[in-house]
Every structure is written in structure tokens, then in C-alpha cells.
Scaffold this motif. Structure first.
Motif, PDB file in Angstrom:
ATOM      1  N   ARG A 153     -27.856  95.380  32.097  1.00  0.00           N
ATOM      2  CA  ARG A 153     -28.589  96.635  31.966  1.00  0.00           C
ATOM      3  C   ARG A 153     -29.768  96.423  31.022  1.00  0.00           C
ATOM      4  O   ARG A 153     -29.639  95.771  29.983  1.00  0.00           O
ATOM      5  CB  ARG A 153     -27.679  97.741  31.417  1.00  0.00           C
ATOM      6  CG  ARG A 153     -28.367  99.096  31.254  1.00  0.00           C
ATOM      7  CD  ARG A 153     -27.440 100.099  30.603  1.00  0.00           C
ATOM      8  NE  ARG A 153     -26.288 100.397  31.431  1.00  0.00           N
ATOM      9  CZ  ARG A 153     -26.234 101.368  32.347  1.00  0.00           C
ATOM     10  NH1 ARG A 153     -27.297 102.138  32.540  1.00  0.00           N
ATOM     11  NH2 ARG A 153     -25.140 101.578  33.055  1.00  0.00           N
ATOM     12  N   GLU A 212     -19.003  97.206  30.595  1.00  0.00           N
ATOM     13  CA  GLU A 212     -19.610  98.484  30.995  1.00  0.00           C
ATOM     14  C   GLU A 212     -18.674  99.240  31.927  1.00  0.00           C
ATOM     15  O   GLU A 212     -18.060  98.657  32.815  1.00  0.00           O
ATOM     16  CB  GLU A 212     -20.944  98.242  31.692  1.00  0.00           C
ATOM     17  CG  GLU A 212     -22.080  97.891  30.764  1.00  0.00           C
ATOM     18  CD  GLU A 212     -23.424  98.085  31.445  1.00  0.00           C
ATOM     19  OE1 GLU A 212     -23.739  99.237  31.788  1.00  0.00           O
ATOM     20  OE2 GLU A 212     -24.136  97.082  31.640  1.00  0.00           O
ATOM     21  N   ASN A 243     -22.393 101.513  36.177  1.00  0.00           N
ATOM     22  CA  ASN A 243     -23.644 100.784  36.396  1.00  0.00           C
ATOM     23  C   ASN A 243     -24.812 101.705  36.706  1.00  0.00           C
ATOM     24  O   ASN A 243     -25.943 101.246  36.826  1.00  0.00           O
ATOM     25  CB  ASN A 243     -23.492  99.754  37.515  1.00  0.00           C
ATOM     26  CG  ASN A 243     -23.326 100.397  38.879  1.00  0.00           C
ATOM     27  OD1 ASN A 243     -22.877 101.540  38.986  1.00  0.00           O
ATOM     28  ND2 ASN A 243     -23.658  99.668  39.926  1.00  0.00           N
ATOM     29  N   PHE A 288     -26.385 105.599  30.620  1.00  0.00           N
ATOM     30  CA  PHE A 288     -26.904 105.243  29.297  1.00  0.00           C
ATOM     31  C   PHE A 288     -27.777 106.387  28.786  1.00  0.00           C
ATOM     32  O   PHE A 288     -28.538 106.982  29.543  1.00  0.00           O
ATOM     33  CB  PHE A 288     -27.732 103.967  29.384  1.00  0.00           C
ATOM     34  CG  PHE A 288     -28.371 103.562  28.075  1.00  0.00           C
ATOM     35  CD1 PHE A 288     -27.677 102.768  27.175  1.00  0.00           C
ATOM     36  CD2 PHE A 288     -29.651 103.977  27.737  1.00  0.00           C
ATOM     37  CE1 PHE A 288     -28.250 102.396  25.959  1.00  0.00           C
ATOM     38  CE2 PHE A 288     -30.233 103.614  26.535  1.00  0.00           C
ATOM     39  CZ  PHE A 288     -29.526 102.817  25.646  1.00  0.00           C
ATOM     40  N   LEU A 294     -22.906 104.700  25.736  1.00  0.00           N
ATOM     41  CA  LEU A 294     -22.651 104.034  27.010  1.00  0.00           C
ATOM     42  C   LEU A 294     -21.157 104.073  27.307  1.00  0.00           C
ATOM     43  O   LEU A 294     -20.341 103.753  26.440  1.00  0.00           O
ATOM     44  CB  LEU A 294     -23.120 102.578  26.951  1.00  0.00           C
ATOM     45  CG  LEU A 294     -22.958 101.752  28.236  1.00  0.00           C
ATOM     46  CD1 LEU A 294     -23.980 102.203  29.281  1.00  0.00           C
ATOM     47  CD2 LEU A 294     -23.120 100.267  27.941  1.00  0.00           C
ATOM     48  N   VAL A 353     -17.709 102.676  28.409  1.00  0.00           N
ATOM     49  CA  VAL A 353     -17.164 101.321  28.391  1.00  0.00           C
ATOM     50  C   VAL A 353     -15.715 101.348  28.856  1.00  0.00           C
ATOM     51  O   VAL A 353     -15.042 102.386  28.838  1.00  0.00           O
ATOM     52  CB  VAL A 353     -17.234 100.695  26.983  1.00  0.00           C
ATOM     53  CG1 VAL A 353     -18.679 100.548  26.532  1.00  0.00           C
ATOM     54  CG2 VAL A 353     -16.434 101.506  25.971  1.00  0.00           C
ATOM     55  N   TYR A 377     -16.946  99.234  36.907  1.00  0.00           N
ATOM     56  CA  TYR A 377     -17.967  99.978  37.651  1.00  0.00           C
ATOM     57  C   TYR A 377     -17.379 100.968  38.657  1.00  0.00           C
ATOM     58  O   TYR A 377     -18.048 101.379  39.584  1.00  0.00           O
ATOM     59  CB  TYR A 377     -18.888  99.013  38.405  1.00  0.00           C
ATOM     60  CG  TYR A 377     -19.918  98.348  37.526  1.00  0.00           C
ATOM     61  CD1 TYR A 377     -20.078  98.679  36.197  1.00  0.00           C
ATOM     62  CD2 TYR A 377     -20.742  97.368  38.052  1.00  0.00           C
ATOM     63  CE1 TYR A 377     -21.023  98.066  35.404  1.00  0.00           C
ATOM     64  CE2 TYR A 377     -21.706  96.742  37.268  1.00  0.00           C
ATOM     65  CZ  TYR A 377     -21.842  97.094  35.946  1.00  0.00           C
ATOM     66  OH  TYR A 377     -22.784  96.476  35.182  1.00  0.00           O
ATOM     67  N   SER A 383     -14.006 104.945  33.214  1.00  0.00           N
ATOM     68  CA  SER A 383     -14.277 104.502  31.849  1.00  0.00           C
ATOM     69  C   SER A 383     -13.187 104.994  30.908  1.00  0.00           C
ATOM     70  O   SER A 383     -12.704 106.118  31.026  1.00  0.00           O
ATOM     71  CB  SER A 383     -15.635 105.029  31.384  1.00  0.00           C
ATOM     72  OG  SER A 383     -16.652 104.600  32.255  1.00  0.00           O
TER      73      SER A 383
END
Length: 650
Positions: free
Chosen positions: A470, A516, A519, A524, A542, A544, A555, A559
């Protein structure tokens, strides 16, 4: 009654004479090639003749391929089977251009699109309260799982939900009214005929100056009249009524490829549709240009750009090979004519484009070519950014030199750039381009980041301690993010200064045992210091994923935490996380959703193709959207701590 206005269709290639007969046809282009605008056909009969010429050419190509032993099988298909003031929280590229997304905000409410349902959460008065929710699909829809509800926009209390309907072969646009109390009321649903617009990185819709815009690709075939974009309104009983005519008037456009011997094979009509979403009966119009399947598009406040063309032979024939590559500029003001330029190479994604007001030029980072991803049923082919092939370059296209597409951009306006390996990331920061790639995770060769100015020819190589998955902006500086040694997730500030050329590698922070979680560009977010926004200081966030043995979240919108990193006096300081759950709870939640999907109990959009986690900053308040939860945090003592949370979908 409001009508879908006539579509302007155009196609361009490297220029030939302005009046010639296409082999196998009996017509001529009767309109002179305009020096400063895309030319148009004189009438529908000429388009029919052009289509007949294409059909004959396709037969010859197929026979030649069969004699040469080349596979003529059709493209790989993956169908859509059930595999009060607005606050901008999804503006990731251009000021004043709000992108479709899964969460929107105003000063009172958060509006969230989640698995086929729209939720409203009140955040004012330091609260988090679920107020209302409503199905994202129209009442009485018996097959909501035919549609993937991907994007949402909010404008002056109007909530617009956009999805692609595989059952209806088109873009589904539903409107809901958001009251001052946070209640949602269904208003209506329209269907805009289109092929699948899904992109792994780009968003189909934008809100610019109160007008809704969406990308509308449709196939160009012998049945072109049926394929032209048209609008339908859904009735209460589920039936549809078409708004306006499906046929075009003399405003149809087709340009220089008509004059090539033999005629090139066009595959796709690329349209930009605009709608007045506040009108009682939604009024829309579409401007369409002709090209090949592979394309990329970019919006700024004044225009939409479409780059179309490919150098590969596919199952349809040799359309891309003969057509060449064309960059179109479609003004968002319908009173202005589209313009075009013949170009080379292909852009990586929408972030490859940057319209520069100082030089009145469009800069585009291109690579030699891509392999292709045929991911939709009879729909759009997209360049696969996972597999860049060939050299890189930075093209500068003077806007005043764009015209009818008969002129090739001079080679002197392409600047060669160092090659990259694998997945390419690119981003403009001020008057510089950053780009890079490299390994994802551990490796022997260090990854590289390249920086080049828009106005000069030098290129700077910056060695990074981690990969590049990124690139983004930190005000006037940049940031590179990617995996490094030991499965740590690295964050590196890239610093630019007015008093010296080039960039320097600033502070780096390695987040242990993480990757991450999203994507998408909207995952972000950077909030500069409110007291000194030009200082380069601020807070970034962000989604994670912490390592969870036995389950792969990479992805796929699962998260486990929102990670916060502060930049202060040039250094990066970890501020902690919001939303981390015990591993067994995360796994159990994901497995439960899989069970619901397998049992057919998830009604619509069961997979988070557009992700499910977003950082949200509203004034001084900090929120994290993660799945079905909104978590609010606050900064104290150099750490972020949880203030409150709500499960809005419970």
C-alpha cells in the motif's frame, strides 16, 4: 415523465483519412473528423453497416485461428451465482469527489451498508445508538441474493445503494430517505442496464457537486440497440417499466477505427451515467465511448477519464490488437464534447491518473501490459494488477492536445521508469509520483520504492525494510506499508521537502505478527493535526489481522483490529488498537457466517468483497467499523483506549 437522454457513443484510433469505405460495407463516414472533439456517426444505418463488417471479420479470424490450431474457446466465465451536514469519510483520491463505500456519515449519524442491509447509528452527543435499519433491496424482492450490494452514497438525506444484479443484468440503484430522527424509508429502485462493473480496487460510483455518477459498461454486439444503456423503474409488484427510448438518435458516434482496413473489432461501450438523485423521478443520462473490454477509469471534479485497449488476442477475435489504446476525456458538464488521444501501455489502477492544474496535463503511470482476469459473465475484462508485464513509464498528456483520437501521443511525452516485480502500487504525492512493489513477506532481496517528480526526468530509488502492499499520503508526505521480516507489518514515512530535491526514508515502525486486513483504498485514513495541519503530524489508522492459527483472513474483510499510528515530529509512534477479539470468537463468528451462507439463510451480499472494516474520523472523535460493530476510542497518555462499542446488527 423523465427520460434517459440520448447516449453519445464514440470510438477512436490512430488517424487515417476522414472519408473512406470500410471493406465489406457500403457506407462512408459522412461527418468530417473534428479537430478538437470525438467524431460521430451520421445515422444508425452506418452503425449497422459497421457491425456487419465486424461480424464478417470475426468469422475470418476464427477460421484462421482454427487452421492455425489456436484454441477458440470462449473466455473463462465466473458467474454471479451466489458465490445534517454530510461528512466525507471515503474521499481517498480527489478533493470534492466522494466515492461509493460501505459507510457514510453526517454530523448526526453513521450509515452502514452491511450484507444486504442498511443500518443507521447515532453518534452525536457522545453516544453510539442503533436507530434504524432497512433491507438494501426493494420490498417484496423474492431473489435478493441475485444482487451484490457493494456501494452507498449519501447526499442531503438521500441514501443511494448501488449493487450489481446478476438476475437483472444491470446496476441496481435504490433510494432511501433518511429523516432527521435517523429513520430510513424506502423510496424507489431503478435498474441501469450494464455489464458487471466490479473492480478489485476501483469504485463504480461517485458523488460530485450533488450529482451521482456511475461507470456503465455494456457489450457492443450486433444487437447493439438492445445493449445500449437504458433505465427501468421497479413497480410495486416487482415488474419494471422502461424510462425513455432504447434507440439512439443521430447523436451516435463512431470515429477513426471505421476507416482502418480491415476494420477493428470493438467489444465494449464504456459509459459514464449521471443522475439527479434528489429529483422526484430520478433523471439520468449516459455518455458512452466505444473501445475494448479492458479498461480503467478515473474521476476528478471536472471529467471522467477512460483508458481502453489491450495488446492481447482473446476469444472474441483480435479486437484489442487492431483497436489500439485510447484515452478518452468525458467532461462531466454535458455541454462540453468528449475528447481523446491514442496512447500506449496500460494504467495500473485509478491511482495511476493525476490531472495537474499547473501544467494543464494528465499524468498517467503505465506498464507495458497485463495478464487478464475474465471474472464476469459476458462482461468486462479488467487488467490484473497482480501480474504486470513489461516496462513502466510516466505519460504526460497535454489536455489541449486531446482531440478526436486520430493523433498518437508523441513518444517524447513518455518517460521511461525502472521496472518493478509483481504487484505494483502507485500514488501521487504533491508533484511527485511514488511507486513500488517487491516481495510480500520475508525474502533475500530488499524491496524498492521509486520516486520521480512530474516536472523533471530523474528517478530516485529508496530501499525499504519491508514490502510494498500500500502507498498513501500523509499530507505533503507519503507512507509505504507492507510485510517484512518475521511477518511484521511495516510502516515507513516518505518525506518530501521544498528546499531539496527528492525524498528521504523517514521513520519506520514494524508492527509485530500482523498483516493488512483490507486492500481497499478506503481502509486507510490519515487525520492531520487540527491545530497545525501543515506540520506533517497526525494520526493514521489501518485495519489489521493478527495471526490466528488455522484461519486465513487475508484481505477477506475479517479484520481483527484497527491499528493506530501517530506521526509526531517526523517519528512514528504506535497508539494501540481498537476491537481486538479473542481468537476463538473471531473464528466462531466467521464459521457461523459460513454456515448461514451454506444453509441459504444469508439473504444478500454474504461475502464482503468490498471489505467490512473502515477507520472513521469525525472532528476529534475516532471510530472503527469492524464487521457488525462500531467501536469508539479516545487518545489519552499516548494510547488509544475504548470508550464504547455497539453491535448495530444484533
Amino acid at each position: 415523465m423523465n427520460f434517459l437522454k440520448p447516449v453519445t457513443m464514440a470510438a477512436l484510433a490512430i488517424g487515417l483519412s476522414a472519408c473512406a469505405t470500410t471493406p465489406g460495407s457500403s457506407f462512408k463516414l459522412t461527418r468530417e473528423l473534428a479537430p478538437d472533439a470525438v467524431p460521430t456517426f451520421a445515422n444508425e444505418a452506418q452503425v449497422d453497416a459497421y457491425v456487419r463488417a465486424q461480424a464478417a471479420e470475426r468469422v475470418l479470424i476464427r477460421e484462421q485461428r482454427e487452421r492455425a490450431g489456436i484454441d477458440n474457446s470462449d473466455r473463462i466465465l465466473v458467474t454471479g451465482s451466489r458465490i445534517v451536514a454530510d461528512v466525507s469519510v471515503t474521499n481517498t483520491q480527489e478533493a470534492g469527489v466522494d466515492e461509493g463505500g460501505i459507510v457514510k456519515a453526517n454530523t448526526e449519524f453513521l450509515v452502514i451498508l452491511r450484507r444486504g442491509r442498511v443500518y443507521v447509528v447515532r453518534h452525536s452527543d457522545e453516544t453510539l445508538e442503533q436507530v434504524s435499519s432497512i433491507d438494501a433491496f426493494p420490498p417484496g424482492d423474492s431473489n435478493p441474493d441475485d444482487t451484490w450490494y457493494d456501494e452507498m452514497l449519501v447526499h442531503q438525506g438521500m441514501v443511494i445503494v448501488i449493487g450489481y444484479s446478476y438476475g437483472g443484468d444491470g446496476t441496481e440503484i435504490s433510494r432511501f430517505q433518511l429523516s432527521n430522527l435517523g429513520e430510513l424509508t424506502y423510496r424507489d429502485t431503478h435498474y441501469l442496464s450494464s455489464s458487471d462493473y466490479y473492480s478489485s480496487s476501483n469504485y463504480a460510483s461517485r458523488m460530485i457537486g450533488g450529482t451521482f455518477f456511475t461507470y456503465t459498461p455494456t457489450l457492443f454486439t450486433a444487437r447493439w440497440r438492445e445493449e445500449l444503456p437504458f433505465l427501468e423503474r421497479r413497480r410495486e409488484d416487482g415488474s419494471r417499466i422502461r424510462i425513455g427510448s432504447t434507440l439512439l438518435s443521430t447523436s451516435m458516434g463512431l470515429g477513426a477505427p471505421l476507416l482502418i482496413d480491415p476494420s477493428p473489432l470493438a467489444d465494449m461501450m464504456h459509459g459514464i451515467t449521471s443522475c439527479d438523485v434528489l429529483s422526484p423521478a430520478m433523471a439520468c443520462s449516459t455518455r458512452t465511448v466505444l473501445g475494448t473490454e479492458a479498461s480503467e477509469y478515473y474521476f476528478n471534479r471536472d471529467a471522467a477519464y477512460i483508458w481502453t485497449g489491450t495488446g492481447h488476442i482473446n476469444g472474441w477475435g483480435r479486437a484489442s490488437q487492431d483497436w489500439g489504446k485510447i484515452l478518452y476525456r468525458i467532461p462531466l458538464d454535458s455541454a462540453e464534447d468528449p475528447t481523446a488521444m491514442a496512447v500506449e501501455g496500460v494504467p495500473i489502477d485509478q491511482f495511476s491518473f493525476h490531472e495537474d492544474m499547473e501544467t494543464d496535463s494528465l499524468f498517467v503511470m503505465t506498464t507495458g501490459d497485463f495478464e487478464y482476469d475474465y471474472h464476469v459473465e459476458l462482461g468486462l475484462t479488467t487488467w490484473d494488477v497482480e501480474a504486470a508485464i513489461g516496462g513502466n513509464s510516466l505519460a504526460r498528456i497535454p489536455l489541449d492536445q486531446m482531440g478526436n483520437g486520430a493523433v498518437q501521443l508523441p513518444r517524447a511525452l513518455y518517460r521511461a521508469l525502472p521496472e518493478t516485480r509483481g504487484r505494483v502500487q502507485n500514488r501521487y504525492v504533491g508533484r511527485h509520483l511514488m511507486y513500488g512493489s517487491g516481495y510480500y513477506g520475508a525474502g533475500d532481496e530488499p524491496p524498492d520504492l521509486f520516486v520521480t517528480p512530474l516536472d523533471e526526468s530523474w528517478v530516485q530509488r529508496i530501499a525499504l525494510p519491508h514490502g510494498v502492499s500500500r502507498l498513501d499520503r500523509l499530507g505533503s508526505d507519503g507512507v509505504a506499508i507492507g510485510r517484512g521480516e518475521g511477518d511484521a507489518l511495516g510502516f515507513s514515512a516518505i518525506e518530501f521537502a521544498e528546499d531539496r530535491p527528492g525524498a528521504t526514508l523517514g521513520s519506520t515502525y514494524m508492527f509485530p505478527a500482523a498483516e493488512e486486513g483490507e486492500n481497499r483504498s478506503q481502509a486507510f485514513y490519515w487525520r492531520p493535526d487540527a491545530d497545525n495541519p501543515d506540520s506533517g503530524g497526525g494520526l493514521m489508522a489501518l485495519p489489521v489481522n493478527k495471526e490466528i492459527e488455522g484461519y486465513d483472513f487475508y484481505y477477506l474483510g475479517s479484520s481483527t483490529a484497527m491499528f493506530y499510528l501517530e506521526r509526531r515530529d517526523g517519528a512514528l509512534f504506535p497508539m494501540g488498537e481498537l476491537g481486538t477479539q479473542p481468537d476463538e470468537e473471531v473464528i466462531a463468528a466467521a464459521q457461523k457466517m459460513e454456515e448461514l451462507e451454506e444453509a441459504g439463510e444469508c439473504q444478500a451480499s454474504c461475502v464482503d468483497w468490498y471489505g467490512n472494516s473502515r477507520p472513521i474520523f469525525i472532528g476529534e472523535r475516532i471510530f472503527a467499523l469492524m464487521g457488525d460493530q462500531i467501536v469508539e476510542g479516545s487518545l489519552a497518555g499516548g494510547r488509544i483506549t475504548e470508550e464504547r462499542r455497539i453491535n448495530f446488527a444484533r
